[in-house]
Design a protein around this motif. Structure first.
Motif, PDB file in Angstrom:
ATOM      1  N   UNK A   1       0.830  -1.205   0.000  1.00 33.50           N
ATOM      2  CA  UNK A   1       0.000   0.000   0.000  1.00 33.50           C
ATOM      3  C   UNK A   1       0.866   1.256   0.000  1.00 33.50           C
ATOM      4  N   UNK A   2       1.908   1.264   0.830  1.00 31.52           N
ATOM      5  CA  UNK A   2       2.807   2.425   0.904  1.00 31.52           C
ATOM      6  C   UNK A   2       3.502   2.650  -0.436  1.00 31.52           C
ATOM      7  N   UNK A   3       3.905   1.566  -1.109  1.00 29.64           N
ATOM      8  CA  UNK A   3       4.569   1.691  -2.412  1.00 29.64           C
ATOM      9  C   UNK A   3       3.668   2.420  -3.397  1.00 29.64           C
ATOM     10  N   UNK A   4       2.391   2.055  -3.408  1.00 28.90           N
ATOM     11  CA  UNK A   4       1.444   2.718  -4.307  1.00 28.90           C
ATOM     12  C   UNK A   4       1.210   4.169  -3.876  1.00 28.90           C
ATOM     13  N   UNK A   5       0.995   4.385  -2.579  1.00 29.72           N
ATOM     14  CA  UNK A   5       0.704   5.734  -2.085  1.00 29.72           C
ATOM     15  C   UNK A   5       1.859   6.694  -2.338  1.00 29.72           C
ATOM     16  N   UNK A   6       3.090   6.232  -2.147  1.00 23.88           N
ATOM     17  CA  UNK A   6       4.247   7.104  -2.365  1.00 23.88           C
ATOM     18  C   UNK A   6       4.401   7.466  -3.832  1.00 23.88           C
TER      19      UNK A   6
END
Length: 201
Positions: free
Chosen positions: A176-181
């Motif tokens: 999720x963090x990879x996508x959000x960043x």
């Protein structure tokens, strides 16, 4: 279209509609779409490597890549501003209209720092630090799992199951963090371009 092409079209359409058109409008959004899609998918791809077995480190957690992309964003928003406003862009960006003369030196310094120095620095550091933090969490969880399962004695081996579960949960969170960043980096680049194109008030 095949499945792969369909997924590619859906992904590009997401960047086009949710980021480019939403912030810049259709005309300017399509004009800067190649850069924005490149930034989004490069960031996402380099972020995802942090959870791929045998790679296990995000390419974007190494400062070089975020710096290159921040420079690309920096050059682009300055180019957009100069092309739209001419050399007057630098005045618009550093001296907002309506500021009392007494405060002009202070406002000029603040705007100069925030617009032309801090923007690329914060873009690069935000991405790098977020991916480093995620990488350290995964290293901690799975190193603890290895220690408890193979080095601990007796009852303490059971802690390995707990640390493995935490590692698995953090791996999903890192996706999720990879996508959000990737989304945040692309969105901020788009906002900076939008601000560069905005007319003086």
């Amino acid at each position: 279209p095949g499945r792969f092409q369909l997924m590619g079209e859906i992904s590009i359409d997401f960047v086009r509609k949710s980021i480019a058109h939403d912030q810049l409008g259709q005309k300017d959004g399509d004009r800067f779409l190649p850069l924005l899609t490149t930034i989004f998918f490069t960031t996402l791809g380099m972020n995802i490597t942090g959870i791929i077995p045998s790679l296990n480190i995000a390419g974007s957690s190494l400062i070089g890549l975020p710096i290159v992309m921040a420079i690309a964003a920096y050059v682009t928003f300055i180019y957009a501003g100069v092309k739209h406003h001419g050399i007057k862009f630098f005045k618009i960006a550093t001296i907002p209209s309506g500021v009392p003369v007494a405060f002009l030196p202070l406002v000029f310094v603040i705007e100069l720092l925030s617009t032309f120095i801090l923007r690329p620095v914060t873009l690069a550091l935000r991405l790098t630090m977020n991916m480093i933090a995620g990488h350290l969490l995964l290293v901690l969880c799975f190193s603890a799992t290895q220690f408890f399962l193979f080095n601990a004695d007796g009852f303490f081996k059971a802690f390995g199951a707990g640390t493995f579960l935490f590692g698995f949960v953090f791996t999903l969170f890192e996706m999720l963090v990879a996508f959000l960043q990737a989304y945040v980096f692309t969105l901020l680049t788009t906002v900076y371009i939008q601000l560069a194109l905005a007319d003086e008030h």
